[in-house]
Motif scaffolding. Structure first.
Motif, PDB file in Angstrom:
ATOM      1  N   PHE A 158       0.739  -1.021   0.111  1.00  0.00           N
ATOM      2  CA  PHE A 158       0.061   0.051   0.070  1.00  0.00           C
ATOM      3  C   PHE A 158       0.989   1.191   0.143  1.00  0.00           C
ATOM      4  CE2 PHE A 158      -2.939  -3.235   1.449  1.00  0.00           C
ATOM      5  CZ  PHE A 158      -4.085  -2.896   1.131  1.00  0.00           C
ATOM      6  N   ASP A 159       0.157   2.516  -0.252  1.00  0.00           N
ATOM      7  CA  ASP A 159       1.063   3.671  -0.524  1.00  0.00           C
ATOM      8  C   ASP A 159       1.340   4.269   0.776  1.00  0.00           C
ATOM      9  OD1 ASP A 159      -1.981   3.843  -0.439  1.00  0.00           O
ATOM     10  OD2 ASP A 159      -1.695   5.931  -0.957  1.00  0.00           O
ATOM     11  N   ASN A 160       0.393   4.133   2.132  1.00  0.00           N
ATOM     12  CA  ASN A 160       0.830   4.637   3.135  1.00  0.00           C
ATOM     13  C   ASN A 160      -0.159   4.088   4.555  1.00  0.00           C
ATOM     14  OD1 ASN A 160       0.301   7.020   5.401  1.00  0.00           O
ATOM     15  ND2 ASN A 160       1.891   7.737   4.027  1.00  0.00           N
ATOM     16  N   ASN A 161       0.336   4.167   5.558  1.00  0.00           N
ATOM     17  CA  ASN A 161      -0.272   3.734   6.644  1.00  0.00           C
ATOM     18  C   ASN A 161      -1.449   4.291   7.006  1.00  0.00           C
ATOM     19  OD1 ASN A 161       2.038   1.880   7.356  1.00  0.00           O
ATOM     20  ND2 ASN A 161       2.790   3.554   8.721  1.00  0.00           N
ATOM     21  N   ASN A 162      -1.833   5.467   6.443  1.00  0.00           N
ATOM     22  CA  ASN A 162      -3.168   5.903   6.653  1.00  0.00           C
ATOM     23  C   ASN A 162      -3.715   6.488   5.548  1.00  0.00           C
ATOM     24  OD1 ASN A 162      -2.749   6.415   9.745  1.00  0.00           O
ATOM     25  ND2 ASN A 162      -1.223   7.705   9.180  1.00  0.00           N
ATOM     26  N   SER A 163      -3.353   5.816   4.600  1.00  0.00           N
ATOM     27  CA  SER A 163      -4.164   6.094   3.175  1.00  0.00           C
ATOM     28  C   SER A 163      -5.351   5.697   3.116  1.00  0.00           C
ATOM     29  CB  SER A 163      -3.343   5.488   2.041  1.00  0.00           C
ATOM     30  OG  SER A 163      -3.450   4.352   1.803  1.00  0.00           O
ATOM     31  N   SER A 164      -6.175   6.314   1.954  1.00  0.00           N
ATOM     32  CA  SER A 164      -7.612   6.042   1.702  1.00  0.00           C
ATOM     33  C   SER A 164      -7.753   4.558   1.374  1.00  0.00           C
ATOM     34  CB  SER A 164      -8.254   7.014   0.652  1.00  0.00           C
ATOM     35  OG  SER A 164      -7.556   6.973  -0.428  1.00  0.00           O
ATOM     36  N   ASN A 165      -6.519   4.290   0.303  1.00  0.00           N
ATOM     37  CA  ASN A 165      -6.632   2.683  -0.210  1.00  0.00           C
ATOM     38  C   ASN A 165      -6.546   1.624   0.959  1.00  0.00           C
ATOM     39  OD1 ASN A 165      -6.648   3.676  -2.637  1.00  0.00           O
ATOM     40  ND2 ASN A 165      -4.218   3.645  -2.722  1.00  0.00           N
ATOM     41  N   LEU A 166      -5.710   1.966   1.899  1.00  0.00           N
ATOM     42  CA  LEU A 166      -5.519   0.937   3.241  1.00  0.00           C
ATOM     43  C   LEU A 166      -6.979   0.901   3.938  1.00  0.00           C
ATOM     44  CD1 LEU A 166      -3.980  -1.226   4.509  1.00  0.00           C
ATOM     45  CD2 LEU A 166      -2.660   0.581   5.848  1.00  0.00           C
ATOM     46  N   GLU A 167      -7.348   2.151   4.091  1.00  0.00           N
ATOM     47  CA  GLU A 167      -8.471   2.233   5.145  1.00  0.00           C
ATOM     48  C   GLU A 167      -9.589   1.488   4.474  1.00  0.00           C
ATOM     49  OE1 GLU A 167     -11.134   5.562   7.574  1.00  0.00           O
ATOM     50  OE2 GLU A 167      -9.687   6.230   6.224  1.00  0.00           O
ATOM     51  N   PHE A 168      -9.737   2.073   3.052  1.00  0.00           N
ATOM     52  CA  PHE A 168     -10.964   1.332   2.453  1.00  0.00           C
ATOM     53  C   PHE A 168     -11.152  -0.135   2.349  1.00  0.00           C
ATOM     54  CE2 PHE A 168     -12.469  -0.463  -1.684  1.00  0.00           C
ATOM     55  CZ  PHE A 168     -13.934  -0.208  -1.492  1.00  0.00           C
ATOM     56  N   VAL A 169      -9.737  -0.824   1.992  1.00  0.00           N
ATOM     57  CA  VAL A 169      -9.769  -2.186   2.122  1.00  0.00           C
ATOM     58  C   VAL A 169      -9.800  -3.015   3.373  1.00  0.00           C
ATOM     59  CG1 VAL A 169      -8.246  -4.189   1.541  1.00  0.00           C
ATOM     60  CG2 VAL A 169      -8.293  -2.105  -0.058  1.00  0.00           C
ATOM     61  N   LEU A 170      -9.424  -2.264   4.675  1.00  0.00           N
ATOM     62  CA  LEU A 170      -9.375  -2.817   5.878  1.00  0.00           C
ATOM     63  C   LEU A 170     -11.073  -2.855   6.260  1.00  0.00           C
ATOM     64  CD1 LEU A 170      -6.306  -1.446   7.647  1.00  0.00           C
ATOM     65  CD2 LEU A 170      -6.729  -3.745   6.614  1.00  0.00           C
ATOM     66  N   ASN A 171     -11.783  -1.691   5.781  1.00  0.00           N
ATOM     67  CA  ASN A 171     -13.032  -1.470   6.166  1.00  0.00           C
ATOM     68  C   ASN A 171     -13.964  -2.468   5.538  1.00  0.00           C
ATOM     69  OD1 ASN A 171     -12.570   0.241   8.208  1.00  0.00           O
ATOM     70  ND2 ASN A 171     -13.035   2.216   6.779  1.00  0.00           N
ATOM     71  N   THR A 172     -13.498  -2.658   4.290  1.00  0.00           N
ATOM     72  CA  THR A 172     -14.295  -3.640   3.467  1.00  0.00           C
ATOM     73  C   THR A 172     -14.085  -5.175   3.901  1.00  0.00           C
ATOM     74  OG1 THR A 172     -13.776  -2.418   1.501  1.00  0.00           O
ATOM     75  CG2 THR A 172     -14.573  -4.835   1.050  1.00  0.00           C
ATOM     76  N   PHE A 173     -13.092  -5.535   4.503  1.00  0.00           N
ATOM     77  CA  PHE A 173     -13.120  -6.880   4.863  1.00  0.00           C
ATOM     78  C   PHE A 173     -13.036  -6.952   6.425  1.00  0.00           C
ATOM     79  CE2 PHE A 173     -10.681  -7.064   0.834  1.00  0.00           C
ATOM     80  CZ  PHE A 173     -11.677  -7.984   0.053  1.00  0.00           C
ATOM     81  N   LYS A 174     -13.226  -5.882   7.137  1.00  0.00           N
ATOM     82  CA  LYS A 174     -13.321  -5.823   8.648  1.00  0.00           C
ATOM     83  C   LYS A 174     -12.174  -6.268   9.127  1.00  0.00           C
ATOM     84  CE  LYS A 174     -18.490  -6.033   8.271  1.00  0.00           C
ATOM     85  NZ  LYS A 174     -18.389  -5.757   7.035  1.00  0.00           N
ATOM     86  N   ILE A 175     -11.186  -5.786   8.950  1.00  0.00           N
ATOM     87  CA  ILE A 175      -9.744  -6.106   9.584  1.00  0.00           C
ATOM     88  C   ILE A 175      -9.482  -5.254  10.528  1.00  0.00           C
ATOM     89  CG2 ILE A 175      -7.465  -6.858   8.965  1.00  0.00           C
ATOM     90  CD1 ILE A 175      -9.480  -8.825   7.685  1.00  0.00           C
ATOM     91  N   LYS A 176      -9.151  -5.812  11.732  1.00  0.00           N
ATOM     92  CA  LYS A 176      -8.461  -4.986  13.073  1.00  0.00           C
ATOM     93  C   LYS A 176      -7.177  -5.061  12.986  1.00  0.00           C
ATOM     94  CE  LYS A 176     -12.734  -3.212  13.443  1.00  0.00           C
ATOM     95  NZ  LYS A 176     -13.307  -1.831  13.168  1.00  0.00           N
ATOM     96  N   ASP A 177      -6.827  -6.390  12.864  1.00  0.00           N
ATOM     97  CA  ASP A 177      -5.328  -6.683  13.167  1.00  0.00           C
ATOM     98  C   ASP A 177      -4.411  -7.046  12.124  1.00  0.00           C
ATOM     99  OD1 ASP A 177      -3.021  -7.622  14.587  1.00  0.00           O
ATOM    100  OD2 ASP A 177      -4.003  -8.896  15.801  1.00  0.00           O
ATOM    101  N   LEU A 178      -3.274  -6.357  11.780  1.00  0.00           N
ATOM    102  CA  LEU A 178      -2.547  -6.655  10.648  1.00  0.00           C
ATOM    103  C   LEU A 178      -1.369  -7.616  10.821  1.00  0.00           C
ATOM    104  CD1 LEU A 178      -2.435  -3.051   9.160  1.00  0.00           C
ATOM    105  CD2 LEU A 178      -3.926  -4.729   8.558  1.00  0.00           C
ATOM    106  N   LYS A 179      -1.267  -8.073  12.106  1.00  0.00           N
ATOM    107  CA  LYS A 179      -0.108  -8.886  12.859  1.00  0.00           C
ATOM    108  C   LYS A 179       0.281 -10.098  12.002  1.00  0.00           C
ATOM    109  CE  LYS A 179      -0.340  -7.254  17.454  1.00  0.00           C
ATOM    110  NZ  LYS A 179      -0.321  -7.612  18.821  1.00  0.00           N
ATOM    111  N   ASN A 180      -1.138 -10.642  11.367  1.00  0.00           N
ATOM    112  CA  ASN A 180      -0.799 -12.079  10.591  1.00  0.00           C
ATOM    113  C   ASN A 180      -0.727 -11.829   9.150  1.00  0.00           C
ATOM    114  OD1 ASN A 180      -1.398 -13.531  13.140  1.00  0.00           O
ATOM    115  ND2 ASN A 180      -3.578 -13.146  12.916  1.00  0.00           N
ATOM    116  N   ILE A 181      -0.626 -10.811   8.550  1.00  0.00           N
ATOM    117  CA  ILE A 181      -0.631 -10.807   7.096  1.00  0.00           C
ATOM    118  C   ILE A 181       0.917  -9.968   6.868  1.00  0.00           C
ATOM    119  CG2 ILE A 181      -2.911 -10.632   6.688  1.00  0.00           C
ATOM    120  CD1 ILE A 181      -2.669  -7.669   6.584  1.00  0.00           C
ATOM    121  N   ARG A 182       1.221 -10.395   5.530  1.00  0.00           N
ATOM    122  CA  ARG A 182       2.411  -9.769   5.073  1.00  0.00           C
ATOM    123  C   ARG A 182       2.116  -8.507   4.410  1.00  0.00           C
ATOM    124  NH1 ARG A 182       7.650 -12.288   3.811  1.00  0.00           N
ATOM    125  NH2 ARG A 182       8.552 -11.165   1.967  1.00  0.00           N
ATOM    126  N   ILE A 183       2.515  -7.402   5.062  1.00  0.00           N
ATOM    127  CA  ILE A 183       1.816  -6.073   4.433  1.00  0.00           C
ATOM    128  C   ILE A 183       3.364  -5.185   4.370  1.00  0.00           C
ATOM    129  CG2 ILE A 183       1.293  -5.150   6.798  1.00  0.00           C
ATOM    130  CD1 ILE A 183      -1.094  -3.852   4.977  1.00  0.00           C
TER     131      ILE A 183
END
Length: 309
Positions: A158-183
């Motif tokens: 992703f382009d930034n920790n606080n970007s609209s792209n990341l926020e949109f995708v996390l909200n779409t999939f209801k993701i709260k914790d990023l510890k288990n993914i390679r990002i």
């Protein structure tokens, strides 16, 4: 000499105004600050440049920031208006209400978050269920996906920790914790593109307007050596036509699953330059620019072409 002095003084008084304040900007004159998420840089740049081209006494100071920072700039009067993917939250609206600022919000287009992969990666189709599994940390390798041609770890970019792209995708999939993914996050959509071009195991997320304008040399150059992933919201798609890409028709017909609105939010309190830009964007000329960039304008402008023998 005395006459000349009073002439200059009179001119200055006219410019400053009767109340001792500089004159307010208006739709054809003045300067304002606009904030926008960096994923909309091509869109915002073309819209503001086209408007300023019509009115030579207009100047837009455009600042690109992660979406939340851009909204905060508008709330705290560091920017007159902001291009965003969402409306204000209740606590944000309260900031303007406290100052008795009604402001404005206008939906101008439908945009899409594009998924891009390296040209060497032939796995260019994915389902929303598979994406959910990746963001849940259950699917970690490309080989675990249907059609995967490599057994390397999936790196989400992703382009930034606080970007609209990341926020949109996390909200779409209801993701709260990023510890288990390679990002991995970069500093811009362009850097996401460069990273994916160099890394066959990467799955990049960018604003589609970065690569969708076939008339813009930079857009064409950035799209080289990349594949745009087709996405399906069907649980078990059976044919290629079940997958859609984030381009104009599939955005407008609501077929691409990762679509999102584009808004202009404004804190303007008078009929000023911000209102002039909004009117321009939602009417014919702005609509044509949005369409040219590959997005779907809120009010499509149909061009009528008469063919004669």
């Amino acid at each position: 000499m005395i006459k000349r002095f009073f002439g200059i003084a009179g001119l200055l008084a006219g410019l400053i105004g009767c109340n001792g304040k500089p004159p307010l900007d208006n739709p054809s004159r003045g300067s304002i600050v606009i904030a926008a998420d960096e994923s909309f840089q091509p869109l915002v740049t073309q819209l503001t440049s086209a408007y300023a081209g019509i009115y030579p006494d207009v100047h837009f100071d455009v600042v690109f920031r992660p979406e939340q920072e851009a909204i905060n700039m508008m709330l705290h009067d560091s920017a007159r208006m902001v291009f965003t993917t969402r409306l204000l939250k209740p606590n944000e609206r309260a900031v303007l209400d406290k100052r008795k600022i009604k402001g404005a919000n206008e939906k101008i287009a439908t945009d899409g978050v594009a998924l891009i992969i390296n040209k060497a990666n032939t796995d260019s189709l994915i389902t929303m269920t598979e994406l959910q599994s990746i963001f849940n940390g259950q699917t970690k390798l490309w080989g675990q996906l249907k059609g995967g041609n490599q057994n390397t770890p999936i790196t989400l970019v992703f382009d930034n920790n606080n970007s609209s792209n990341l926020e949109f995708v996390l909200n779409t999939f209801k993701i709260k914790d990023l510890k288990n993914i390679r990002i991995f996050t970069t500093h811009s959509n362009r850097e996401v593109i460069d990273f994916v071009r160099k890394n066959p195991s990467a799955l990049g997320f960018i604003g589609v307007n970065w690569i969708s304008d076939s008339d813009e040399p930079l857009s064409v150059e950035l799209a080289k050596d990349l594949r745009v992933v087709g996405v399906s919201d069907k649980l078990n798609p059976t044919k290629r036509d079940d997958y859609f890409q984030p381009f104009q028709e599939d955005l407008g017909m609501l077929r691409y699953p990762l679509r999102r609105p584009v808004y202009i939010l404004s804190r303007e309190t008078h009929p000023g330059l911000g209102g002039g830009l909004i009117n321009y964007v939602v009417r014919d000329a702005g609509s044509l620019i949005i369409r040219k960039l590959g997005l779907w304008p809120r009010i499509p402008y149909d061009r009528i072409i008469n063919l004669t023998k």
